[in-house]
Design a protein around this motif. Structure first.
Motif, PDB file in Angstrom:
ATOM      1  N   HIS A 271       0.839  -1.197   0.000  1.00  0.00           N
ATOM      2  CA  HIS A 271       0.000   0.000   0.000  1.00  0.00           C
ATOM      3  C   HIS A 271       0.874   1.247   0.000  1.00  0.00           C
ATOM      4  N   LYS A 272       0.473   2.184  -0.786  1.00  0.00           N
ATOM      5  CA  LYS A 272       1.097   3.493  -0.660  1.00  0.00           C
ATOM      6  C   LYS A 272       0.396   4.236   0.476  1.00  0.00           C
ATOM      7  N   VAL A 273       1.162   4.985   1.204  1.00  0.00           N
ATOM      8  CA  VAL A 273       0.549   5.772   2.275  1.00  0.00           C
ATOM      9  C   VAL A 273      -0.246   6.901   1.646  1.00  0.00           C
ATOM     10  N   ASP A 274      -1.502   6.950   2.023  1.00  0.00           N
ATOM     11  CA  ASP A 274      -2.402   7.928   1.432  1.00  0.00           C
ATOM     12  C   ASP A 274      -2.393   9.206   2.257  1.00  0.00           C
ATOM     13  N   LYS A 275      -1.875  10.233   1.652  1.00  0.00           N
ATOM     14  CA  LYS A 275      -1.769  11.499   2.375  1.00  0.00           C
ATOM     15  C   LYS A 275      -3.104  12.236   2.445  1.00  0.00           C
ATOM     16  N   SER A 276      -4.096  11.707   1.754  1.00  0.00           N
ATOM     17  CA  SER A 276      -5.353  12.435   1.702  1.00  0.00           C
ATOM     18  C   SER A 276      -6.018  12.506   3.072  1.00  0.00           C
ATOM     19  N   TYR A 277      -5.786  11.507   3.907  1.00  0.00           N
ATOM     20  CA  TYR A 277      -6.346  11.552   5.260  1.00  0.00           C
ATOM     21  C   TYR A 277      -5.818  12.761   6.012  1.00  0.00           C
ATOM     22  N   GLU A 278      -4.512  12.942   5.885  1.00  0.00           N
ATOM     23  CA  GLU A 278      -3.892  14.059   6.568  1.00  0.00           C
ATOM     24  C   GLU A 278      -4.471  15.379   6.071  1.00  0.00           C
ATOM     25  N   THR A 279      -4.610  15.473   4.766  1.00  0.00           N
ATOM     26  CA  THR A 279      -5.168  16.675   4.177  1.00  0.00           C
ATOM     27  C   THR A 279      -6.579  16.910   4.674  1.00  0.00           C
ATOM     28  N   LEU A 280      -7.367  15.872   4.665  1.00  0.00           N
ATOM     29  CA  LEU A 280      -8.761  15.975   5.109  1.00  0.00           C
ATOM     30  C   LEU A 280      -8.820  16.400   6.570  1.00  0.00           C
ATOM     31  N   LEU A 281      -7.993  15.785   7.371  1.00  0.00           N
ATOM     32  CA  LEU A 281      -8.005  16.082   8.791  1.00  0.00           C
ATOM     33  C   LEU A 281      -7.611  17.526   9.044  1.00  0.00           C
ATOM     34  N   ASN A 282      -6.600  17.965   8.356  1.00  0.00           N
ATOM     35  CA  ASN A 282      -6.183  19.357   8.507  1.00  0.00           C
ATOM     36  C   ASN A 282      -7.301  20.294   8.126  1.00  0.00           C
ATOM     37  N   ARG A 283      -8.019  19.939   7.074  1.00  0.00           N
ATOM     38  CA  ARG A 283      -9.124  20.784   6.638  1.00  0.00           C
ATOM     39  C   ARG A 283     -10.240  20.803   7.657  1.00  0.00           C
TER      40      ARG A 283
ATOM     41  N   LYS B  43     -20.472  21.030  12.802  1.00  0.00           N
ATOM     42  CA  LYS B  43     -19.798  21.669  11.674  1.00  0.00           C
ATOM     43  C   LYS B  43     -19.060  20.648  10.818  1.00  0.00           C
ATOM     44  N   ALA B  44     -18.705  19.564  11.436  1.00  0.00           N
ATOM     45  CA  ALA B  44     -17.935  18.553  10.712  1.00  0.00           C
ATOM     46  C   ALA B  44     -18.843  17.592   9.956  1.00  0.00           C
ATOM     47  N   LEU B  45     -20.140  17.684  10.221  1.00  0.00           N
ATOM     48  CA  LEU B  45     -21.030  16.663   9.662  1.00  0.00           C
ATOM     49  C   LEU B  45     -21.073  16.699   8.137  1.00  0.00           C
ATOM     50  N   ARG B  46     -20.950  17.896   7.555  1.00  0.00           N
ATOM     51  CA  ARG B  46     -20.953  17.908   6.083  1.00  0.00           C
ATOM     52  C   ARG B  46     -19.740  17.187   5.542  1.00  0.00           C
ATOM     53  N   TYR B  47     -18.572  17.323   6.275  1.00  0.00           N
ATOM     54  CA  TYR B  47     -17.384  16.593   5.858  1.00  0.00           C
ATOM     55  C   TYR B  47     -17.582  15.102   6.071  1.00  0.00           C
ATOM     56  N   VAL B  48     -18.126  14.814   7.264  1.00  0.00           N
ATOM     57  CA  VAL B  48     -18.298  13.405   7.611  1.00  0.00           C
ATOM     58  C   VAL B  48     -19.221  12.725   6.609  1.00  0.00           C
TER      59      VAL B  48
ATOM     60  N   TYR C 191     -17.225  12.472   3.319  1.00  0.00           N
ATOM     61  CA  TYR C 191     -15.915  11.853   3.252  1.00  0.00           C
ATOM     62  C   TYR C 191     -15.726  10.666   4.178  1.00  0.00           C
ATOM     63  N   VAL C 192     -16.635  10.474   5.108  1.00  0.00           N
ATOM     64  CA  VAL C 192     -16.382   9.435   6.109  1.00  0.00           C
ATOM     65  C   VAL C 192     -17.489   8.395   6.180  1.00  0.00           C
ATOM     66  N   ILE C 193     -18.736   8.853   6.241  1.00  0.00           N
ATOM     67  CA  ILE C 193     -19.835   7.914   6.418  1.00  0.00           C
ATOM     68  C   ILE C 193     -20.125   7.160   5.124  1.00  0.00           C
ATOM     69  N   CYS C 194     -20.221   5.836   5.241  1.00  0.00           N
ATOM     70  CA  CYS C 194     -20.590   5.025   4.083  1.00  0.00           C
ATOM     71  C   CYS C 194     -22.036   5.327   3.691  1.00  0.00           C
ATOM     72  N   PRO C 195     -22.279   5.684   2.427  1.00  0.00           N
ATOM     73  CA  PRO C 195     -23.647   5.996   2.015  1.00  0.00           C
ATOM     74  C   PRO C 195     -24.543   4.760   1.951  1.00  0.00           C
ATOM     75  N   VAL C 196     -23.955   3.601   1.968  1.00  0.00           N
ATOM     76  CA  VAL C 196     -24.745   2.373   1.851  1.00  0.00           C
ATOM     77  C   VAL C 196     -25.196   1.874   3.222  1.00  0.00           C
ATOM     78  N   CYS C 197     -24.254   1.760   4.156  1.00  0.00           N
ATOM     79  CA  CYS C 197     -24.602   1.184   5.464  1.00  0.00           C
ATOM     80  C   CYS C 197     -24.421   2.178   6.605  1.00  0.00           C
ATOM     81  N   GLN C 198     -24.043   3.415   6.289  1.00  0.00           N
ATOM     82  CA  GLN C 198     -23.881   4.488   7.292  1.00  0.00           C
ATOM     83  C   GLN C 198     -22.747   4.219   8.269  1.00  0.00           C
ATOM     84  N   SER C 199     -21.878   3.305   7.956  1.00  0.00           N
ATOM     85  CA  SER C 199     -20.767   3.045   8.855  1.00  0.00           C
ATOM     86  C   SER C 199     -19.697   4.127   8.693  1.00  0.00           C
ATOM     87  N   PRO C 200     -19.125   4.600   9.796  1.00  0.00           N
ATOM     88  CA  PRO C 200     -18.011   5.545   9.689  1.00  0.00           C
ATOM     89  C   PRO C 200     -16.677   4.827   9.508  1.00  0.00           C
ATOM     90  N   ASP C 201     -16.725   3.530   9.421  1.00  0.00           N
ATOM     91  CA  ASP C 201     -15.510   2.731   9.332  1.00  0.00           C
ATOM     92  C   ASP C 201     -15.095   2.609   7.870  1.00  0.00           C
TER      93      ASP C 201
END
Ligand SMILES: [Zn+2]
Length: 100
Positions: free
Chosen positions: A2-14, A54-59, A62-72
């Motif tokens: 796996h390549k380390v995905d920097k997008s998490y870091e970017t998202l978190l910073n945002r 405020k984070a819910l629009r991001y969540v 970017y985080v919640i699965c649209p199919v099963c609503q899991s944040p995992d």
């Protein structure tokens, strides 16, 4: 491998940047709790995200699965397109918005 995905870091910073910004703008007296974010490999668990309206629009985007609503979930990037991959049900959905 796996390549380390920097997008998490970017998202978190945002998220954190926007939360800090929003809290100042909306109410200087409002106490914003520290985000409790757990990193497990490529998975991010935002433990107390319900405390962050405020984070819910991001969540939601970017985080919640649209199919099963899991944040995992985790994110993948393929040819500049962001994908949300659910660890719970395996769904893969494209990420909308200005995902950088
Ligand atoms: Zn799912």
């Amino acid at each position: 491998m796996h390549k380390v995905d920097k997008s998490y870091e970017t998202l978190l910073n945002r998220i954190q940047g926007d939360l800090a910004h929003a809290s100042k703008k909306d109410s200087a007296r409002l106490e914003i709790p520290e985000p409790q974010i757990i990193w497990v490999g490529q998975r991010t668990i935002f433990r107390n995200f319900m405390e962050f309206p405020k984070a819910l629009r991001y969540v939601r985007d970017y985080v919640i699965c649209p199919v099963c609503q899991s944040p995992d979930t985790r994110t993948e990037k393929v040819k500049k397109l962001g994908f949300l991959v659910c660890e719970a049900c395996g769904a893969r959905s494209s990420i909308k918005g200005n995902y950088a």
